[in-house]
Scaffold this motif. Structure first.
Motif, mmCIF file in Angstrom:
data_model
loop_
_atom_site.group_PDB
_atom_site.id
_atom_site.type_symbol
_atom_site.label_atom_id
_atom_site.label_comp_id
_atom_site.label_asym_id
_atom_site.label_seq_id
_atom_site.Cartn_x
_atom_site.Cartn_y
_atom_site.Cartn_z
ATOM 1 N N ILE A 116 12.414 3.402 -4.125
ATOM 2 C CA ILE A 116 10.857 2.817 -4.810
ATOM 3 C C ILE A 116 11.412 1.161 -4.927
ATOM 4 N N GLY A 117 10.575 0.877 -4.082
ATOM 5 C CA GLY A 117 10.810 -0.408 -4.025
ATOM 6 C C GLY A 117 9.355 -1.412 -5.155
ATOM 7 N N THR A 118 9.471 -2.341 -5.831
ATOM 8 C CA THR A 118 8.078 -2.733 -6.217
ATOM 9 C C THR A 118 8.595 -4.669 -6.711
ATOM 10 N N GLY A 119 7.150 -5.128 -6.718
ATOM 11 C CA GLY A 119 7.613 -6.478 -7.164
ATOM 12 C C GLY A 119 6.223 -7.340 -7.530
ATOM 13 N N GLU A 120 5.640 -8.247 -7.409
ATOM 14 C CA GLU A 120 4.902 -9.321 -8.092
ATOM 15 C C GLU A 120 3.798 -9.185 -6.666
ATOM 16 N N VAL A 121 5.079 -9.176 -6.048
ATOM 17 C CA VAL A 121 4.063 -9.906 -4.174
ATOM 18 C C VAL A 121 3.466 -8.773 -4.186
ATOM 19 N N VAL A 122 3.881 -7.831 -3.728
ATOM 20 C CA VAL A 122 3.731 -5.869 -2.759
ATOM 21 C C VAL A 122 2.244 -4.988 -3.979
ATOM 22 N N ASN A 123 2.395 -5.654 -5.537
ATOM 23 C CA ASN A 123 1.800 -4.887 -6.431
ATOM 24 C C ASN A 123 0.677 -5.214 -6.073
ATOM 25 N N MET A 206 4.188 -4.068 4.643
ATOM 26 C CA MET A 206 4.444 -5.594 4.976
ATOM 27 C C MET A 206 3.222 -6.625 4.931
ATOM 28 N N CYS A 207 3.588 -7.609 3.647
ATOM 29 C CA CYS A 207 2.761 -8.544 2.826
ATOM 30 C C CYS A 207 2.500 -9.734 3.675
ATOM 31 N N PRO A 208 1.913 -10.445 3.885
ATOM 32 C CA PRO A 208 2.014 -12.013 4.988
ATOM 33 C C PRO A 208 1.748 -12.954 4.364
ATOM 34 N N ASP A 209 3.346 -13.666 4.150
ATOM 35 C CA ASP A 209 3.881 -15.053 3.347
ATOM 36 C C ASP A 209 2.385 -15.653 3.686
ATOM 37 N N PRO A 210 2.895 -16.784 3.432
ATOM 38 C CA PRO A 210 1.998 -18.112 3.063
ATOM 39 C C PRO A 210 1.812 -18.691 5.066
ATOM 40 N N ASN A 211 2.726 -18.451 5.438
ATOM 41 C CA ASN A 211 2.841 -18.753 6.616
ATOM 42 C C ASN A 211 2.274 -18.038 8.263
ATOM 43 N N GLY A 212 1.802 -16.792 7.071
ATOM 44 C CA GLY A 212 1.408 -15.674 8.232
ATOM 45 C C GLY A 212 2.291 -14.373 9.165
ATOM 46 N N ASP A 213 4.082 -14.471 8.126
ATOM 47 C CA ASP A 213 4.449 -13.975 8.923
ATOM 48 C C ASP A 213 4.378 -12.381 7.272
ATOM 49 N N TYR A 214 4.448 -11.576 8.595
ATOM 50 C CA TYR A 214 4.484 -10.494 7.434
ATOM 51 C C TYR A 214 6.112 -9.673 7.086
ATOM 52 N N ARG A 215 6.103 -9.377 5.705
ATOM 53 C CA ARG A 215 7.995 -8.889 5.587
ATOM 54 C C ARG A 215 7.675 -8.250 4.099
ATOM 55 N N LEU A 216 9.307 -7.306 4.596
ATOM 56 C CA LEU A 216 9.125 -5.958 4.067
ATOM 57 C C LEU A 216 9.089 -6.066 2.003
ATOM 58 N N GLN A 217 7.871 -6.159 1.361
ATOM 59 C CA GLN A 217 7.831 -6.196 0.282
ATOM 60 C C GLN A 217 8.095 -5.508 -0.725
ATOM 61 N N GLY A 226 18.529 4.257 9.020
ATOM 62 C CA GLY A 226 19.577 3.217 9.830
ATOM 63 C C GLY A 226 19.843 2.638 8.841
ATOM 64 N N PHE A 227 18.716 2.245 7.063
ATOM 65 C CA PHE A 227 19.142 0.887 6.594
ATOM 66 C C PHE A 227 18.664 1.198 5.379
ATOM 67 N N LEU A 228 19.066 0.420 4.286
ATOM 68 C CA LEU A 228 18.898 0.741 2.556
ATOM 69 C C LEU A 228 17.453 0.103 2.653
ATOM 70 N N SER A 229 16.307 0.562 1.790
ATOM 71 C CA SER A 229 15.450 -0.884 2.402
ATOM 72 C C SER A 229 15.262 -1.878 0.686
ATOM 73 N N PRO A 230 16.280 -2.257 -0.404
ATOM 74 C CA PRO A 230 16.641 -2.957 -0.961
ATOM 75 C C PRO A 230 17.040 -3.653 -0.134
ATOM 76 N N ALA A 231 18.322 -3.862 0.586
ATOM 77 C CA ALA A 231 18.490 -4.742 1.310
ATOM 78 C C ALA A 231 17.407 -5.462 2.784
ATOM 79 N N ARG A 232 16.722 -4.496 2.718
ATOM 80 C CA ARG A 232 15.995 -5.717 3.592
ATOM 81 C C ARG A 232 14.428 -6.384 3.016
ATOM 82 N N VAL A 233 14.183 -6.601 1.594
ATOM 83 C CA VAL A 233 13.290 -6.950 0.736
ATOM 84 C C VAL A 233 13.114 -8.398 1.332
ATOM 85 N N GLY A 234 11.612 -8.488 1.995
ATOM 86 C CA GLY A 234 12.473 -10.012 1.853
ATOM 87 C C GLY A 234 12.042 -10.636 3.812
#
Length: 383
Positions: A116-123, A206-217, A226-234
């Motif tokens: 489970i992954g939460t955060g200010e950006v994705v909430n 996948m949330c958009p950042d100020p530059n318009g790139d979509y990042r895992l949040q 193939g990967f643990l999600s916490p390591a890929r946040v951002g």
């Protein structure tokens, strides 16, 4: 006592009155549909199009067969492979529902730091997705499984549990947990082959950042491939796929542009596939891929795998964009089909040919250089 004055219209006044009445009636007939259309458009700007969700009134998940996916026949190796979907098909249910929910619950409750992954950006997007799926979608699409109670709760008639019909008072981790405990699309084909399994829905935000790139949040991900999600946040979509040979050259910019052009309400699907030659375990942090230049240790059984423990792993991904937050949601479920079953159904040669047609770099990434010497000749044999 009031007297009502009597007044009679002349023939000319009567004619003008009738003409005026006819014009007003015509205008009324034109304006009313326009007003209704305008009102509908205004409502659609504020609310999701729930009328696009087709209710399944006679649905019984216990009798529902899984969809058979064969992307190796139709989809190239390094392509987006996008197909349009409708909102009604966003979430699927079939006969392994209860058994797969039981498998997922311990991961959600005991390993929340990984799943489970939460955060200010994705909430805000988490809350929006809870409203879309748990409050609007499930009761509308599957009324025989999810029933509202008193306007406050929804009862899952399959599990006997309930969840809130509002986000008020819930933490964002609780929202994700409720989604993980109720949304599932699994299969149980034990009558055909005991080892066939699939995962329930995993959600990646996948949330958009100020530059318009979509990042895992954020995420609810119990069965990573193939990967643990916490390591890929951002990380951006391109950064996550950086190890995939050919991705940056063929898809990098086009995927970014596609995400930017997506409109809320769009539903698209794509598939990814690989071979997993060491059992049907769905929770894979190492994946089935080879990463040159790292300290990765490849076990001996990769070169001499047991055919009884070898599977085709297919990921069916659905993408949609949320209207308020603008987040793109990856909905992922993974299907594991034994290679024995693929071959028995007459598809062994087609799968082998698809593997052999991979570009060399992609083939090495998928570890063909290890298991291929044994698996490929066997798949090419006549049944």
């Amino acid at each position: 006592m009031f007297e009502i004055p009597q007044y009679s219209l002349s023939s000319q006044e009567t004619l003008w009155f009738l003409l005026l009445a006819t014009v007003l009636l015509a205008l009324t007939r034109i304006i009313k549909p326009f007003n209704r259309k305008l009102e509908t458009n205004q409502q659609n700007e504020k609310l999701p199009k729930d009328d696009e969700i087709e209710p399944l009134w006679d649905f019984d998940f216990r009798k529902e067969d899984p969809i058979k996916y064969q992307p190796y026949k139709t989809q190239g190796h390094v392509t987006m492979g996008i197909q349009k979907r409708v909102r009604s098909d966003w979430i699927r249910m079939d006969r392994g529902y209860l058994s797969r929910i039981e498998e997922r619950l311990p991961l959600i409750r005991n390993k929340a730091e990984f799943t489970i992954g939460t955060g200010e950006v994705v909430n805000p997007a988490i809350e929006e997705l809870y409203e879309e799926i748990m409050i609007r979608y499930l009761p509308a699409r599957f009324p025989t499984m999810f029933k509202t109670q008193g306007g406050k709760l929804v009862k899952n008639l399959a599990t006997g549990t309930t969840y809130p019909l509002t986000t008020t008072g819930l933490t964002h981790a609780q929202m994700l947990a409720y989604m993980g405990e109720n949304v599932e699309a699994s299969i149980d084909t034990s009558s055909v082959y005991p080892a066939t399994t699939s995962s329930i829905e995993d959600f990646y935000f996948m949330c958009p950042d100020p530059n318009g790139d979509y990042r895992l949040q954020g995420y609810i991900a119990c069965f990573p491939g193939g990967f643990l999600s916490p390591a890929r946040v951002g990380e951006s979509v391109r950064e996550i796929h950086k190890p995939v040979p050919g991705y940056e050259r063929k898809l990098g910019l086009s995927v970014d542009r596609y995400f930017a052009r997506m409109k809320p309400g769009d539903f698209i699907g794509r598939m990814n596939w690989s071979l997993q030659v060491d059992g049907a375990d769905l929770f894979r942090t190492d994946g089935n891929n080879y990463y040159p230049g790292t300290d990765q240790v490849v076990s001996d059984y990769k070169e001499d795998p047991s055919l009884d423990e070898s599977f085709l792993r297919v990921e069916h991904q659905t993408l949609t964009k949320l209207p308020r937050s603008g987040a793109v949601i990856f909905t992922v479920r993974s299907y594991m089909t034994p290679l024995h079953q693929v071959k028995a159904e007459g598809d062994g040669k087609a799968l082998a040919q698809a593997i052999e047609s991979m570009p060399q770099g992609l083939g090495h990434y998928k570890m063909v250089q290890y298991w291929g010497r044994k698996v490929l000749p066997w798949l090419m044999e006549d049944v």
